[in-house]
Scaffold this active site. Structure first.
Site, PDB file in Angstrom:
ATOM      1  N   ASP A  14       0.807  -1.224   0.000  1.00  0.00           N
ATOM      2  CA  ASP A  14       0.000   0.000   0.000  1.00  0.00           C
ATOM      3  C   ASP A  14       0.838   1.271   0.000  1.00  0.00           C
ATOM      4  O   ASP A  14       0.439   2.304   0.540  1.00  0.00           O
ATOM      5  CB  ASP A  14      -0.977   0.020   1.211  1.00  0.00           C
ATOM      6  CG  ASP A  14      -1.944  -1.139   1.160  1.00  0.00           C
ATOM      7  OD1 ASP A  14      -2.322  -1.552   0.052  1.00  0.00           O
ATOM      8  OD2 ASP A  14      -2.321  -1.640   2.235  1.00  0.00           O
ATOM      9  N   GLN A 226       1.940  -6.042  -3.234  1.00  0.00           N
ATOM     10  CA  GLN A 226       2.393  -6.123  -1.838  1.00  0.00           C
ATOM     11  C   GLN A 226       3.716  -5.347  -1.685  1.00  0.00           C
ATOM     12  O   GLN A 226       3.886  -4.348  -2.356  1.00  0.00           O
ATOM     13  CB  GLN A 226       2.537  -7.586  -1.377  1.00  0.00           C
ATOM     14  CG  GLN A 226       1.204  -8.313  -1.241  1.00  0.00           C
ATOM     15  CD  GLN A 226       0.654  -8.859  -2.532  1.00  0.00           C
ATOM     16  OE1 GLN A 226       1.360  -9.504  -3.279  1.00  0.00           O
ATOM     17  NE2 GLN A 226      -0.605  -8.627  -2.815  1.00  0.00           N
TER      18      GLN A 226
HETATM   19  P1  GDP Z   1      -0.700   0.388  -3.569  1.00  0.00           P
HETATM   20  O1  GDP Z   1      -1.329  -0.866  -3.082  1.00  0.00           O
HETATM   21  O2  GDP Z   1       0.763   0.446  -3.295  1.00  0.00           O
HETATM   22  O3  GDP Z   1      -1.032   0.705  -4.995  1.00  0.00           O
HETATM   23  O4  GDP Z   1      -1.339   1.556  -2.683  1.00  0.00           O
HETATM   24  P2  GDP Z   1      -2.903   1.736  -2.343  1.00  0.00           P
HETATM   25  O5  GDP Z   1      -3.592   2.236  -3.552  1.00  0.00           O
HETATM   26  O6  GDP Z   1      -3.454   0.520  -1.690  1.00  0.00           O
HETATM   27  O7  GDP Z   1      -2.816   2.825  -1.194  1.00  0.00           O
HETATM   28  C1  GDP Z   1      -2.322   4.107  -1.399  1.00  0.00           C
HETATM   29  C2  GDP Z   1      -3.446   5.137  -1.104  1.00  0.00           C
HETATM   30  O8  GDP Z   1      -2.881   6.423  -0.975  1.00  0.00           O
HETATM   31  C3  GDP Z   1      -4.444   5.252  -2.264  1.00  0.00           C
HETATM   32  O9  GDP Z   1      -5.702   5.560  -1.724  1.00  0.00           O
HETATM   33  C4  GDP Z   1      -3.908   6.422  -3.075  1.00  0.00           C
HETATM   34  O10 GDP Z   1      -4.916   7.094  -3.819  1.00  0.00           O
HETATM   35  C5  GDP Z   1      -3.365   7.310  -1.990  1.00  0.00           C
HETATM   36  N1  GDP Z   1      -2.208   8.124  -2.353  1.00  0.00           N
HETATM   37  C6  GDP Z   1      -1.190   7.801  -3.210  1.00  0.00           C
HETATM   38  N2  GDP Z   1      -0.247   8.781  -3.197  1.00  0.00           N
HETATM   39  C7  GDP Z   1      -0.682   9.722  -2.319  1.00  0.00           C
HETATM   40  C8  GDP Z   1      -0.129  10.942  -1.834  1.00  0.00           C
HETATM   41  O11 GDP Z   1       0.959  11.358  -2.200  1.00  0.00           O
HETATM   42  N3  GDP Z   1      -0.853  11.624  -0.899  1.00  0.00           N
HETATM   43  C9  GDP Z   1      -2.059  11.196  -0.439  1.00  0.00           C
HETATM   44  N4  GDP Z   1      -2.681  11.929   0.479  1.00  0.00           N
HETATM   45  N5  GDP Z   1      -2.619  10.032  -0.875  1.00  0.00           N
HETATM   46  C10 GDP Z   1      -1.929   9.313  -1.787  1.00  0.00           C
HETATM   47  P1  IMO Z   2      -0.919  -4.146  -2.242  1.00  0.00           P
HETATM   48  O1  IMO Z   2      -0.500  -4.733  -3.546  1.00  0.00           O
HETATM   49  C1  IMO Z   2      -0.871  -4.508   2.103  1.00  0.00           C
HETATM   50  C2  IMO Z   2      -1.093  -8.565   3.768  1.00  0.00           C
HETATM   51  C3  IMO Z   2      -2.337  -9.014   4.512  1.00  0.00           C
HETATM   52  C4  IMO Z   2      -1.736  -9.999   5.502  1.00  0.00           C
HETATM   53  C5  IMO Z   2      -0.632 -10.657   4.688  1.00  0.00           C
HETATM   54  C6  IMO Z   2      -1.026 -11.991   4.066  1.00  0.00           C
HETATM   55  O2  IMO Z   2      -2.199  -3.385  -2.282  1.00  0.00           O
HETATM   56  O3  IMO Z   2       0.191  -3.389  -1.605  1.00  0.00           O
HETATM   57  P2  IMO Z   2      -2.631 -12.662   2.050  1.00  0.00           P
HETATM   58  O4  IMO Z   2      -4.088 -12.411   1.824  1.00  0.00           O
HETATM   59  O5  IMO Z   2      -1.749 -12.089   0.987  1.00  0.00           O
HETATM   60  O6  IMO Z   2      -2.300 -14.101   2.323  1.00  0.00           O
HETATM   61  O7  IMO Z   2      -2.284 -11.876   3.422  1.00  0.00           O
HETATM   62  O8  IMO Z   2      -0.296  -9.746   3.652  1.00  0.00           O
HETATM   63  N1  IMO Z   2      -1.321  -8.056   2.399  1.00  0.00           N
HETATM   64  C7  IMO Z   2      -1.208  -6.771   2.044  1.00  0.00           C
HETATM   65  N2  IMO Z   2      -0.932  -5.673   2.779  1.00  0.00           N
HETATM   66  N3  IMO Z   2      -1.011  -4.395   0.775  1.00  0.00           N
HETATM   67  C8  IMO Z   2      -1.249  -5.486   0.014  1.00  0.00           C
HETATM   68  O9  IMO Z   2      -1.279  -5.440  -1.330  1.00  0.00           O
HETATM   69  C9  IMO Z   2      -1.400  -6.746   0.646  1.00  0.00           C
HETATM   70  N4  IMO Z   2      -1.653  -8.000   0.214  1.00  0.00           N
HETATM   71  C10 IMO Z   2      -1.598  -8.793   1.296  1.00  0.00           C
HETATM   72  O10 IMO Z   2      -2.973  -7.942   5.150  1.00  0.00           O
HETATM   73  O11 IMO Z   2      -1.133  -9.302   6.557  1.00  0.00           O
HETATM   74 MG    MG Z   3      -2.876  -1.525  -1.859  1.00  0.00          MG
END
Ligand code: GDP
Ligand code: IMO
Ligand code: MG
Length: 429
Positions: A14, A226
């Site tokens: 994330d 991840q």
């Molecule tokens: P990923 O799994 O690595 O693609 O990340 P996610 O999408 O799960 O989580 C990142 C969250 O932060 C999303 O809701 C994005 O829209 C948001 N986001 C990304 N970059 C920024 C930033 O620079 N500032 C803020 N406030 N939000 C951001």
């Molecule tokens: P993105 O791509 C954050 C975490 C789960 C759990 C562990 C194992 O959005 O960054 P799983 O369902 O994969 O067997 O869970 O890994 N986890 C993540 N945490 N971002 C993700 O994906 C995740 N995918 C799995 O919360 O702790």
């Molecule tokens: Mg994510």
């Protein structure tokens, strides 16, 4: 020479990989996912619309870019169908011809989710806190050499025979786990036969496809899901996902040589988050953690689980830098720290009073380290949407310079908001 780039999470997922891949994919011919499944949630903001991708590579919003789901990904075909339908509605362009799925991907079946729920329940306090998508059990079947693959979906008779045999085995396991229900294979045979027909036009030998692209001088961005600390080999085992999220997974997950990965970019938040259980040395469990969670909207993309929040974990990021040999780093969500008068940055771990030389292998040690902080000055000005380095206040510049010097890696982008243009592009990388 054409340069291929791997984009990996440098923390526990994330980090904002979706936004970064969406922006960078303009410069590439193809974006390929190499591991994970629909446990990923990658958020992309296009104009005022927010899209969350679980399986489809984050290059899909650039109509010119080809997208590949490689054999290292575990595929829930229904999740894929729902996601392709959503993208087609959002973009009014078919995905066919732009999205390719490996015939070697292992499949997730509903019994994987049932088994995962039963195992997590049995673990009780020691549970991983998974995303409940069946990811771990699907990878177990792959490594156990009994999993079903996309190529099986393409042949209804083989599919039916294999599902019936596998369900009989899963029912024996569920019985041993004292699970109250058993699984009927026939509805699965029917639905998976239909899914096979629905996705048939997307299925190819993606390894051959990618190697052809490489031979013809096209460029590929490899999208990690991840993060490095969730990598099954190099993460905080057992609180990890079941695939190779670090850059090392690119080659095996896509069927291309490591020689074709020319550089590696890490994505990291300016602070740290983690979803699910497991050690998190810099976690802030009090008001500061809540402030980060509120400001950063730190709730899982779906199903909205609150993410645990804390300060930047230098030793963990340094470890991720080493494991991936990062060439550059993108720092995201710096705007989330705007309100703090001081920003602690963890520079070391102490274990039983002494500084640790290496990132610990076992979760128990990591859970009991004492983080050593350097306190950096806050900027207390809004950075939301800042697009130029020179418009950052000196304290924010100092924080980013400190982070870059600490890791020994140049920052190539700083993200100041979720939107595509809320980004500072730097020369480095
Ligand atoms: P990923 O799994 O690595 O693609 O990340 P996610 O999408 O799960 O989580 C990142 C969250 O932060 C999303 O809701 C994005 O829209 C948001 N986001 C990304 N970059 C920024 C930033 O620079 N500032 C803020 N406030 N939000 C951001
Ligand atoms: P993105 O791509 C954050 C975490 C789960 C759990 C562990 C194992 O959005 O960054 P799983 O369902 O994969 O067997 O869970 O890994 N986890 C993540 N945490 N971002 C993700 O994906 C995740 N995918 C799995 O919360 O702790
Ligand atoms: Mg994510």
């Amino acid at each position: 020479m054409t340069q291929n780039l791997a984009v990996v999470g440098a923390q526990w997922g994330d980090e904002g990989k979706g936004k970064v891949v969406d922006i960078l994919s303009q410069r590439f011919d193809c974006v390929a996912r190499y591991q994970g499944g629909h446990n990923a949630g990658h958020t992309i903001n296009v104009g005022n619309r927010r899209h969350v991708l679980h399986l489809i590579p984050s290059g899909i919003f650039q109509p010119r870019v080809k997208c590949v789901i490689g054999s290292g990904v575990v595929l829930d075909p229904l999740a894929l169908i729902e996601e392709t339908d959503a993208i087609e509605r959002a973009m009014s362009i078919p995905v066919e011809g732009r999205l390719f799925v490996s015939n070697r991907c292992h499949l997730i079946l509903p019994y994987h989710r049932v088994l995962e729920a039963a195992i997590e329940k049995q673990l009780g306090e020691r549970r991983i806190g998974t995303t409940s998508r069946g990811i771990g059990p699907a990878y177990e079947d792959k490594m156990g050499r009994r999993g079903l693959r996309v190529c099986d979906l393409m042949d209804p008779q083989t599919l039916a025979d294999k599902i019936r045999a596998l369900v009989a085995e899963k029912n024996r396991t569920l019985e041993a786990l004292k699970y109250p229900q058993i699984i009927d294979p026939e509805p699965l045979v029917d639905s998976y036969t239909q899914y096979g027909e629905r996705i048939r036009s997307l299925v190819i030998d993606t390894s051959a496809y990618l190697n052809d692209l490489i031979r013809s001088g096209k460029s590929i961005l490899f999208e990690g899901a991840q993060g490095t600390l969730l990598d099954v080999d190099h993460g905080t085992f057992p609180f990890v996902t079941s695939s190779s999220a670090a850059a090392g997974g690119v080659s095996t997950g896509l069927g291309i040589s490591p020689k074709h990965v020319h550089s590696v970019l890490g994505v990291s938040k300016a602070y740290t988050t983690r979803v699910g259980a497991g050690p998190f040395p810099t976690e802030c469990t009090g008001a500061e953690g809540e402030q980060i969670r509120d400001r950063g909207n730190e709730f899982g993309s779906t199903p909205g689980r609150p993410r645990r929040c804390g300060w930047f974990d230098g030793p963990a990021a340094r470890y991720a830098t080493m494991v991936n040999a990062l060439d550059s780093i993108v720092v995201t969500k710096i705007d989330v720290l705007d309100t703090f008068s001081q920003v602690p940055f963890c520079v070391d771990y102490k274990y039983k009073g002494t500084a640790l030389q290496h990132f610990p292998a076992d979760a128990a040690t990591l859970a009991s380290v004492e983080p050593v902080y350097k306190i950096l000055g806050g900027w207390q000005t809004s950075l939301a949407g800042v697009k130029e380095w020179s418009n950052l206040p000196p304290a924010a510049q100092d924080y980013l310079k400190f982070l870059s010097d600490y890791l020994g890696v140049a920052i190539s982008m700083v993200s100041t908001g979720p939107g595509r243009d809320e980004t500072i592009h730097l020369e480095n990388g």
